[in-house]
Design a protein around this motif. Structure first.
Motif, PDB file in Angstrom:
ATOM      1  N   HIS A 157      37.716  38.783  28.460  1.00 15.00           N
ATOM      2  CA  HIS A 157      36.741  39.588  29.197  1.00 15.00           C
ATOM      3  C   HIS A 157      37.458  40.678  30.020  1.00 15.00           C
ATOM      4  N   SER A 190      38.577  32.757  27.780  1.00 10.90           N
ATOM      5  CA  SER A 190      37.447  33.701  27.764  1.00 10.90           C
ATOM      6  C   SER A 190      37.593  34.748  28.872  1.00 10.90           C
ATOM      7  N   GLU A 191      38.125  34.306  30.017  1.00  9.18           N
ATOM      8  CA  GLU A 191      38.304  35.237  31.136  1.00  9.18           C
ATOM      9  C   GLU A 191      39.352  36.302  30.807  1.00  9.18           C
ATOM     10  N   PRO A 251      43.895  31.832  34.634  1.00  5.04           N
ATOM     11  CA  PRO A 251      42.628  32.170  33.979  1.00  5.04           C
ATOM     12  C   PRO A 251      42.425  31.455  32.648  1.00  5.04           C
ATOM     13  N   ILE A 287      36.944  37.121  37.799  1.00  4.59           N
ATOM     14  CA  ILE A 287      38.187  36.408  38.083  1.00  4.59           C
ATOM     15  C   ILE A 287      38.796  36.916  39.387  1.00  4.59           C
ATOM     16  N   ALA A 302      34.822  40.660  35.210  1.00  6.30           N
ATOM     17  CA  ALA A 302      35.173  39.468  34.438  1.00  6.30           C
ATOM     18  C   ALA A 302      35.031  38.201  35.281  1.00  6.30           C
ATOM     19  N   SER A 325      44.524  36.412  39.448  1.00 11.02           N
ATOM     20  CA  SER A 325      44.431  36.235  37.998  1.00 11.02           C
ATOM     21  C   SER A 325      44.529  37.570  37.287  1.00 11.02           C
TER      22      SER A 325
END
Length: 481
Positions: A355, A351-352, A348, A375, A373, A379
């Motif tokens: 989040h 930012s992910e 990831p 993802i 998020a 992840s």
DNA sequence: CGTGCAAGGATTATTCCTTGCACGGTGCTATAAT
């Protein structure tokens, strides 16, 4: 102790294969043991024999449900009925019953995910465990960091179970994989039993080509001119399907294999390949673990593997019977970017991570947080795992480090295909081994062509083994390592 | 990041090129609603 007698009595064999006796001795002396033995066939004996001799439960951690089923079946076939496997295919009711009857079990197979469930883990730590076996132990290094983090938690279980002797088994482990296994299983003072990865009967080749089309053409010609059985490793499910279709049109007995197929179909295809009904398998890296086929003549890579360790492992499935075999890697320059994308993409972004963590803090479940998020489930599980013990900053640093490590491993393969040094020497170098003797017939860099090394279809009937005297001596000195 | 395919436009045949977009590996577990 007379191990030969035990071997004969319980398994009917007259002698051990190379490395086996040493491993069994080490375990019987209660030592943590890492066994790196090339063939799959001899490895299960390494825990089955001492398991039978010692009192207590043998717990075997296995990466695939299908592998557990195979092992359970083979033990039963041998007459050992005190066997069970805990996985999602075992209904709740039966699992409860199994726990009640656990004293009637000798060999218990389980996945890392199951073992790490608090209820199940706690139950097992209260039992008397004679050996904790980690089968296909390279999975710790290969999958633990970025795919199945439960592999990194096995050390906790070892400790809670009162440090029973740990036996880690694998066919291939370079120095880094070895260090990871020892560290994450908390194997203090591990006894490492390692056999060389060098295989005189397996020759390595790199074919530089210009496009995907050229690869397809090359494969078409190859399958027409030479014999299987063989495996073609490809980088995507789609490519597996496409290539299979094209090669089937040429009349070859070939099927595709990847994780997108139904478990039943995968099983059938694997069986057909083992029995010889299929001469070729066109597969993603989903294919191979637990496949024990001695007479595979060729392993062809349609793309770069992610690391030298992965390559040696996949290529090493050829020629276990000791007869002439080849490992060919088809290379187009753009492949580097493709592999990099696939390998790096599942970790990831910063930012992910933020989040996902924010969603978790506001009380959402892992699944919902992952969805919000944007993802993948994988992840999410990784972030979850690392953030249990690390600050967010350190989680991010960890991902950066993992990406760097993956890049380094990819570089090994880039250097393998692009530098002008002996391929065999280079692969051995990654495993910290050095060439002790050179062969006249070695690899494509040293100047042989794979067509000349392999028996092609026109002379296969007349000449089963075209070895000269030097090669015969090599094979005598180094019988199927 | 690179590939391959579908759609769109230019053009005047049923073909050619550009543009845009989707797609790309590995497995455990979970037990919801039809």
């Amino acid at each position: 102790m007379d191990l030969s007698y035990e071997l004969k009595k319980r398994f009917g064999y007259d002698q051990f294969r190379p490395g086996q006796e040493e491993v069994v001795q080490s375990i019987l002396q209660q030592e943590n043991t890492l066994a790196i033995l090339p063939t799959g066939m001899g490895k299960s004996l390494c825990y089955q024999l001492p398991g039978e001799m010692l009192s207590g439960l043998v717990v075997i951690i296995s990466p695939l449900v299908s592998l557990m089923e195979d092992q359970v079946a083979s033990l039963r076939k041998r007459g050992e009925k005190r066997v069970a496997a805990i996985n999602s295919f075992l209904p709740q009711e039966q699992r409860k019953q199994l726990f009640k009857d656990i004293h009637t079990i000798k060999f218990l197979f389980i996945s890392p995910e199951m073992l790490n469930r608090p209820d199940i883990g706690r139950f097992l730590t209260n039992l008397s465990i004679s050996i904790l076996v980690v089968d296909e132990a390279h999975c710790i290094s290969q999958w633990g960091f970025d795919f199945r983090p439960d592999y990194l938690r096995l050390g906790e279980f070892t400790r809670l179970a009162g440090n029973p002797p740990v036996l880690a088994l694998t066919a291939t482990a370079d120095q880094q994989v070895e260090r990871d296994i020892i560290q994450y299983l908390q194997m203090t003072e591990a006894n490492v039993i390692r056999q060389s990865v060098d295989r005189p009967n397996l020759k390595y080749f790199v074919e530089r080509l210009n496009s995907e089309r050229d690869k397809t053409e090359w494969l078409k010609n190859r399958l027409t001119a030479t014999s299987g059985p063989g495996i073609i490793y490809v980088s995507s499910r789609k490519r597996a399907e496409e290539l299979t279709r094209i090669l089937q049109q040429d009349g070859h007995q070939i099927a595709s294999y990847h994780a997108g197929k139904e478990a039943g179909d995968r099983h059938i295809i694997q069986q057909q390949f083992l029995s010889g009904e299929l001469s070729w398998i066109c597969a993603t890296n989903a294919f191979g673990m637990g496949v024990h086929k001695e007479n595979i003549r060729q392993v062809i890579h349609d793309q770069l593997p992610a690391s030298a360790a992965a390559y040696v492992q996949e290529a090493g499935r050829a020629g276990r019977d000791g007869n002439r075999s080849s490992a060919v890697l088809l290379y187009v320059e753009e492949d580097e970017q493709k592999v990099r994308f696939i390998v790096q993409n599942d970790l990831p972004e910063e930012s992910e991570v933020h989040h996902f963590v924010a969603m978790r803090k506001s009380g959402h479940t892992i699944e919902v947080s992952a969805e919000l998020a944007g993802i993948s489930e994988t992840s999410a599980r990784l972030i979850q795992y690392y953030s249990e013990t690390l600050t967010i900053e350190d989680v991010l640093k960890t991902f950066t480090k993992l990406k760097y490590d993956k890049e380094e491993k990819l570089r090994e393969m880039i250097s393998y295909v692009s530098e002008n040094t002996c391929l065999r020497e280079k692969l051995l170098f990654y495993f910290d081994e050095h060439i002790s003797d050179r062969y006249d017939v070695c690899c494509s860099v040293c100047g042989i062509r794979s067509e000349d090394w392999l028996l092609n279809k026109s002379n296969v009937k007349n000449n089963r083994t075209l070895l000269n005297w030097e090669e015969r001596i090599e094979l005598l000195l180094c019988p199927h390592s």
